[in-house]
Motif scaffolding. Structure first.
Motif, PDB file in Angstrom:
ATOM      1  N   LYS A 120       6.114   0.815   0.670  1.00 36.10           N
ATOM      2  CA  LYS A 120       7.221   0.247  -0.098  1.00 36.10           C
ATOM      3  C   LYS A 120       8.427  -0.082   0.777  1.00 36.10           C
ATOM      4  N   GLY A 152       8.939  -4.431   5.216  1.00 39.60           N
ATOM      5  CA  GLY A 152       9.370  -5.781   4.870  1.00 39.60           C
ATOM      6  C   GLY A 152       8.246  -6.587   4.260  1.00 39.60           C
ATOM      7  N   ASN A 194       7.605  -7.178   0.391  1.00 35.96           N
ATOM      8  CA  ASN A 194       8.317  -8.191  -0.384  1.00 35.96           C
ATOM      9  C   ASN A 194       7.669  -9.567  -0.308  1.00 35.96           C
ATOM     10  N   LYS A 202       5.720 -12.817  -1.078  1.00 35.83           N
ATOM     11  CA  LYS A 202       5.443 -13.490  -2.348  1.00 35.83           C
ATOM     12  C   LYS A 202       4.264 -14.455  -2.255  1.00 35.83           C
ATOM     13  N   ASP A 213       3.571 -15.737   3.666  1.00 38.36           N
ATOM     14  CA  ASP A 213       4.544 -14.727   4.086  1.00 38.36           C
ATOM     15  C   ASP A 213       3.893 -13.635   4.936  1.00 38.36           C
ATOM     16  N   VAL A 252       0.991  -5.356  -2.852  1.00 36.11           N
ATOM     17  CA  VAL A 252       1.845  -6.532  -2.689  1.00 36.11           C
ATOM     18  C   VAL A 252       1.340  -7.654  -3.585  1.00 36.11           C
TER      19      VAL A 252
END
Length: 295
Positions: A157, A160, A163, A165, A169, A239
């Motif tokens: 968590k 980086g 995060n 999307k 990424d 993710v």
């Protein structure tokens, strides 16, 4: 954690060929008789899956098996009969297609490993994240698959990469994966990272690498990702998930040569065709379950 693996499934679809007769009336009669016989066969096939004609373990009820405890997101509150959770919802959808109301469905406990053991069954079908494999198919029947497991990206968590999307990424992320798995192929073919993924010999090494920060993310199949984040790495999150070739397929399990197999398969196919399975999957295995789609 249940064993998983890819499936090689062959579906045989009968084809009917109609030849217009242009000769004698005898040919016409043969053609008519052939067409009538085909129609009779079709009608018989169509009625064989009527509720009244089904061969059941117990008359008047559909008996469905699964293991205990029954874990989310496949079942909720350790209670398969509440209709909540992916496989509970799938089972009731199949039952509905077969003509059973919810109160006509009865659940029975079937330990995972004994479900695909040879011999008579005390259930009509079993749903329990059971992968369809050639070895198991020698001992039991499977319906058409109701689920094909996608791949999933798991990160700490605090990372980086948590995060991300989209798959784009993750291009520059350090990705960990187990050798010899469909996940490794999915990383190379779908994510196409800028650097080679780090490959580990077994699942324990993959988990260890994630925990100690040797990699930014790991890629595993989605069912494994649910288990990993729930039981192995508490400070990790999914993710997202993505489709990739070679996904593990699950089917409803039935006794070998069960007269019910074709009817359950027909129900599964219809649920797939009308979008019901997709809706159930999105509800219980998608964003609502913490596994959004990555593209």
């Amino acid at each position: 954690m249940k064993p998983h693996r890819p499936l090689l499934a062959t579906v045989l679809i009968p084809a009917a060929f109609f030849v217009a007769a242009c000769g004698s009336s005898d040919n016409d009669n043969k053609s008519s008789a052939s067409t009538q016989a085909a129609a009779t066969t079709t009608a018989t096939a169509d009625t064989s899956c009527d509720k009244a004609n089904l061969s059941l373990v117990k008359s008047g009820q559909l008996t469905v098996g699964t293991d205990k405890p029954a874990y989310p997101p496949y079942f909720e509150d350790d209670n398969p009969s509440n209709g909540k959770g992916f496989e509970s919802a799938v089972a009731y959808a199949i039952a509905g297609r077969l003509g059973f109301a919810k109160d006509e469905v009865k659940w029975t406990v079937v330990p995972f490993n004994s479900s695909y053991a040879p011999g008579p069954k005390k259930f009509d079908f079993d749903v329990n994240q059971i992968s369809i494999t050639p070895a198991r198919q020698k001992r039991v029947d499977f319906s058409e698959p109701y689920y094909t497991a996608p791949q999933a990206v798991v990160a700490l968590k605090k990372s980086g990469a948590a995060n991300a999307k989209s798959l784009a990424d993750l291009k520059d992320a350090k990705i960990g994966v187990q050798i010899g798995t469909t996940s490794l192929d999915a990383v190379n073919d779908t994510i196409k990272p800028s650097s080679q993924p780090k490959v580990f010999n077994d699942s324990n090494d993959v988990v260890r690498a994630l925990k100690n920060g040797a990699v930014d993310v790991v890629v595993v199949d989605l069912p494994t990702a649910f288990y990993l984040t729930a039981a192995q790495v508490e400070d990790a999150k999914i993710v997202g998930q993505f489709k990739a070739p070679g996904g593990d397929q699950w089917g409803a399990l039935l006794q070998k040569d069960s007269k019910l197999t074709s009817c359950v398969s027909d129900a599964v196919n219809k649920l797939a065709a009308d979008g019901t399975l997709k809706k159930i999957e999105d509800q219980w295995m998608g964003a609502a379950a913490g596994a959004p789609e990555l593209s």
